[in-house]
Enzyme design. Sequence first.
Site, short mmCIF file in Angstrom:
data_model
loop_
_atom_site.label_atom_id
_atom_site.label_comp_id
_atom_site.label_asym_id
_atom_site.label_seq_id
_atom_site.Cartn_x
_atom_site.Cartn_y
_atom_site.Cartn_z
N MET A 47 0.84 -1.19 0.00
CA MET A 47 0.00 0.00 0.00
C MET A 47 0.88 1.25 0.00
O MET A 47 2.05 1.20 0.38
CB MET A 47 -0.93 0.01 1.22
N CYS A 48 0.32 2.37 -0.40
CA CYS A 48 1.05 3.62 -0.47
C CYS A 48 1.26 4.21 0.93
O CYS A 48 0.72 3.72 1.91
CB CYS A 48 0.29 4.61 -1.35
#
Length: 267
Positions: free
Chosen positions: A1-2
């Site tokens: 995930m970012c």
Amino acid sequence: MCELFALSSLYNTNISFSLEEFADRGGLNGPHKDGWGVAHYEHLDVRLIREPFPASNSPCVRFLQEHGFRSNIIISHIRMATVGERQLRNTQPFSRALGGRMHTFAHNGDLDGIIDLPGFETGNWQPIGETDSEHAFCHLMYLMQPLWQTGEPTLEARYRLLEDFARRLRPVGPANFIYSDGDYVFAHGDKRTQPGLEGYHPPGLHWLSRTCGLSEESHEIPGVVLQHEQCDQSVVLVATVPLTGENWQPMEEGEILIIKDGSIHHL
């Protein structure tokens, strides 16, 4: 995930405050190698610098550190691509003009199928790229447009709209986001992948409040330098994961922080 990061301060602070440690997460210490961006406000406008390349070895990151741009609202994003090509158009933060100011948005999570779901129309706010995050932002701007047509809306009106937006977003997928209209910063924590656990779990964001005394030229903690000019400084930092060993506070699932001038606000 970012990974997300935001700063709100009472007075302008130097943008080089934590880019070295944050950039290391963009391809050196982590898997987030597909792009990065930094937006910092100058009054109601935004200087937005983005690249679809790793932040850890970026000459642009070095440029930001060396030139010391100053702002009291900063939003950063480091991308791990799951939807959309590794191109500038899919690199966050995203920004649009509305009501005589720039609105900026950065999101962490996968909103599976949101582009085709009913109820998430974008009207004339068309995405430039293919990401679910930009589609969500364009839908938010579609919702915001009526609020700003007759002047600056109240804080309560902005918050209630964001609260409803976030409530409808969470069932679609992890909905951690940071949004600013140049006046307030709104941080919404949801859930994300956690070490040693399957699936998504809160917290999706953490926050930290700091103050610097009048006698201090700067306040340094590992990875963070807050520089100010002979004034008492208040700062709130928001990040996906704590960047230092200090007492970062985890955000509850569905919690929205209202931040202005380096302080948490309440309705």
